[in-house]
Design an enzyme around this catalytic site. Sequence first.
Site, PDB file in Angstrom:
ATOM      1  N   TYR A  70      -1.106  -3.207  -7.055  1.00  0.00           N
ATOM      2  CA  TYR A  70      -0.987  -3.926  -5.779  1.00  0.00           C
ATOM      3  C   TYR A  70      -2.360  -3.966  -5.071  1.00  0.00           C
ATOM      4  CZ  TYR A  70      -0.329  -5.023  -0.974  1.00  0.00           C
ATOM      5  OH  TYR A  70      -0.484  -5.606   0.261  1.00  0.00           O
ATOM      6  N   GLY A  71      -2.722  -5.129  -4.585  1.00  0.00           N
ATOM      7  CA  GLY A  71      -4.049  -5.381  -4.016  1.00  0.00           C
ATOM      8  C   GLY A  71      -4.630  -4.270  -3.151  1.00  0.00           C
ATOM      9  N   SER A  79      -1.444  -3.467  10.188  1.00  0.00           N
ATOM     10  CA  SER A  79      -1.193  -4.420   9.109  1.00  0.00           C
ATOM     11  C   SER A  79       0.012  -5.307   9.422  1.00  0.00           C
ATOM     12  CB  SER A  79      -0.914  -3.661   7.814  1.00  0.00           C
ATOM     13  OG  SER A  79      -1.927  -2.704   7.606  1.00  0.00           O
ATOM     14  N   LYS A 110      -9.722  -1.805   1.467  1.00  0.00           N
ATOM     15  CA  LYS A 110      -9.321  -0.666   2.306  1.00  0.00           C
ATOM     16  C   LYS A 110     -10.086   0.605   1.901  1.00  0.00           C
ATOM     17  CE  LYS A 110      -6.279  -3.172   4.364  1.00  0.00           C
ATOM     18  NZ  LYS A 110      -6.544  -3.625   5.741  1.00  0.00           N
ATOM     19  N   CYS A 145       0.511  -7.628  11.639  1.00  0.00           N
ATOM     20  CA  CYS A 145       0.835  -7.842  13.059  1.00  0.00           C
ATOM     21  C   CYS A 145       0.077  -9.063  13.606  1.00  0.00           C
ATOM     22  CB  CYS A 145       0.500  -6.614  13.892  1.00  0.00           C
ATOM     23  SG  CYS A 145       1.651  -5.260  13.644  1.00  0.00           S
ATOM     24  N   HIS A 191     -10.770  -1.715  11.365  1.00  0.00           N
ATOM     25  CA  HIS A 191      -9.704  -2.603  10.882  1.00  0.00           C
ATOM     26  C   HIS A 191      -9.538  -3.740  11.898  1.00  0.00           C
ATOM     27  CE1 HIS A 191      -5.247  -2.821   9.349  1.00  0.00           C
ATOM     28  NE2 HIS A 191      -6.024  -3.658   8.692  1.00  0.00           N
ATOM     29  N   ARG A 215       2.556  -3.907  17.873  1.00  0.00           N
ATOM     30  CA  ARG A 215       3.821  -4.635  17.943  1.00  0.00           C
ATOM     31  C   ARG A 215       4.797  -3.724  18.675  1.00  0.00           C
ATOM     32  NH1 ARG A 215       6.492  -8.353  14.292  1.00  0.00           N
ATOM     33  NH2 ARG A 215       4.570  -8.575  13.114  1.00  0.00           N
ATOM     34  N   ASP A 251      -9.781  -9.141   8.816  1.00  0.00           N
ATOM     35  CA  ASP A 251      -9.206  -7.815   8.526  1.00  0.00           C
ATOM     36  C   ASP A 251     -10.164  -6.650   8.784  1.00  0.00           C
ATOM     37  OD1 ASP A 251      -6.966  -6.302   7.601  1.00  0.00           O
ATOM     38  OD2 ASP A 251      -7.995  -5.968   5.699  1.00  0.00           O
ATOM     39  N   THR A 290      -4.576 -12.183  10.895  1.00  0.00           N
ATOM     40  CA  THR A 290      -5.020 -13.431  10.261  1.00  0.00           C
ATOM     41  C   THR A 290      -4.699 -14.619  11.174  1.00  0.00           C
ATOM     42  OG1 THR A 290      -4.675 -12.399   8.120  1.00  0.00           O
ATOM     43  CG2 THR A 290      -4.895 -14.785   8.122  1.00  0.00           C
ATOM     44  N   ARG A 308       0.855  -1.182   0.000  1.00  0.00           N
ATOM     45  CA  ARG A 308       0.000   0.000   0.000  1.00  0.00           C
ATOM     46  C   ARG A 308       0.889   1.229   0.000  1.00  0.00           C
ATOM     47  NH1 ARG A 308      -1.755   1.039   4.231  1.00  0.00           N
ATOM     48  NH2 ARG A 308      -1.200  -0.744   5.499  1.00  0.00           N
ATOM     49  N   ARG A 311       1.548 -12.077  -1.012  1.00  0.00           N
ATOM     50  CA  ARG A 311       0.196 -12.319  -0.492  1.00  0.00           C
ATOM     51  C   ARG A 311      -0.480 -13.534  -1.103  1.00  0.00           C
ATOM     52  NH1 ARG A 311      -2.106  -8.316   3.194  1.00  0.00           N
ATOM     53  NH2 ARG A 311      -0.456  -6.791   3.425  1.00  0.00           N
TER      54      ARG A 311
END
Length: 587
Positions: A199-200, A250, A208, A252, A228, A404, A279, A255, A71, A373
Amino acid sequence: MIEIKNEKVLDWVRECAELTKPAEIVWIDGSNEQLEALRKEACDTGEMIRLNEEKLPGCYYYRTHPKDVARDEKRTVICTTYQKDAGPTNNWVQKDEMYAKLRPLFDGAMKGRTMYAIPFSMGRPGTEFAKIGIELTDSLYVVLSMNIMTHVGEAVLKQLNQGADFVKCLHSKAQIDAKNKYIAHFPEDNTIWSINSAYGGNVLLGKKCLALRIGSWLGRKEGWMAEHMLILCIENPQGEKKYVCAAFPSACGKTNLAMLIPPKHLQEAGYKAYTIGDDIAWLRIGDDGRLYAVNPENGFFGVAPGTNSKTNNNALLTTRKNTIFTNVCRNLDDNTVWWEGLDQPAPVNGEDWQGRPWNGQTATEKGAHPNSRFTAPAENCPSIAPEFFTGEGVPISAIIFGGRRAGAEPLITQSFDWNHGVFMGSKMSSETTAAADGAVGVVRYDPMAMLPFCGYHMGDYFQHWIDMGKKMSNPPKIFNVNWFRRDAEGRFIWPGFGENLRALLWALGRCEGKAEAVETPLGYVPAAGSLDLTGLDVTDEEMQEITTVDKEVWRKELDGLKEWYAKFDHMPDELIASLAKLELALD
Ligand code: OXD
Ligand code: MN
């Protein structure tokens, strides 16, 4: 396919086609036939590679430009009439100026290409939570990925024909020109324009862009929340199901937590865990005064490196069919995929994420990009909850915030009340990861893990949280966790992964007034002996270290926090009061 008759839709598509000048327009109805033909086309043109049909049925390989792998937060903009509405944490460009800047870039961008029109729904079509979008794109990768990540199909087309409103999403990969890359949001116009990326996170506009940035704007306006957050169901040995939401920045471990497998002794005792989302959560207040959540997505766009049978076997199994892999390493011997951390030997005859020959025995560089990914259907997930398929909200008992951080934040802390929980979320900080362009490992404030995703002024966003709290007679309890504390040698103290369930069970125990706690300036932490440590290799001293509040460390944190708060021209009084209370308690 059902013919689209909604004039608003047709006018808008015509307008976008006049601007981007594609050779043709193809409507996507989500049928298997159509998708199969498009997959074949993507392989024929070399855009995608079909993987080993026996080992990875229905799976494809895709590679983005080496400079277009995450991103791009610097290029992500919120475009409103007035800057005050975007606030100090978003990149802002006046909306008319941004349209004027982007129009020449989109002009003719799809010449000689097909424009695909993808009507999609975030949330199950027709449910109370759902919102419709239409993405126009010149990328087959986007078409195929949107079919995994969102709800595409006749139900959406029917709703559009009944006059349903929609978010207007326009994407062109154009020339993947980094200098002219923009991911622009126009929340006042329900519009998203993304150009020069593939990019996704920048181009799957339902995720997002719609579900968080536009979603958060709509949520404030309409009285709900777009967050989020993962959604997890925990079932106790008596068969009672409890639901938690958790927000982490993101990459961290959202999933991993969403798909956690309980430690053996808890499994034997009868605990089970089910995945609802990994997510994004959309949350609404129910008639009973509780907060209800759905996962608006239909698939997982997960980070591949580090995923293996021990860290997240459910994610690994999810990716064994009908999955698109992006920027991982390819094993040319059997046409499968590989990434760092996978519990399989690295290929000796491979291709790295940039398509260069790669031999796992002699390579000095990584085979897979750290932010490579998998895009996989949620229905593949062995731990997927039945509630995922209904699209109805599940009642949330606890909200977990986490970052984190090598030091400072304890393993788990419960807030004093809802407003103090909002304060906890507002002071979340985390070391940056490869999910976004830029330096990795730098500590930054990332309130509610929404810093890159909140579509409006974050002071107003915090106020919205406070206001939502006032409307709930039975709000979730709020906690902060930190799985990432390190010892003097830099080793993680807490084992993480499935063992995190122990901390979540303490949290659920607190929700029922059962688990013991000790009050600290930050909130309530587990009393000695209140956290199940059966069979864990963590010493009493280490537990003590990660469940106490070091006042010295926190006085320094407080300086940073005050600076962070000073960024905002307005903040809810409740948060200012919590900050003052913390300062007093640390004295
Ligand atoms: C994601 C992210 O891809 O947060 O989910 O970057
Ligand atoms: Mn995310």
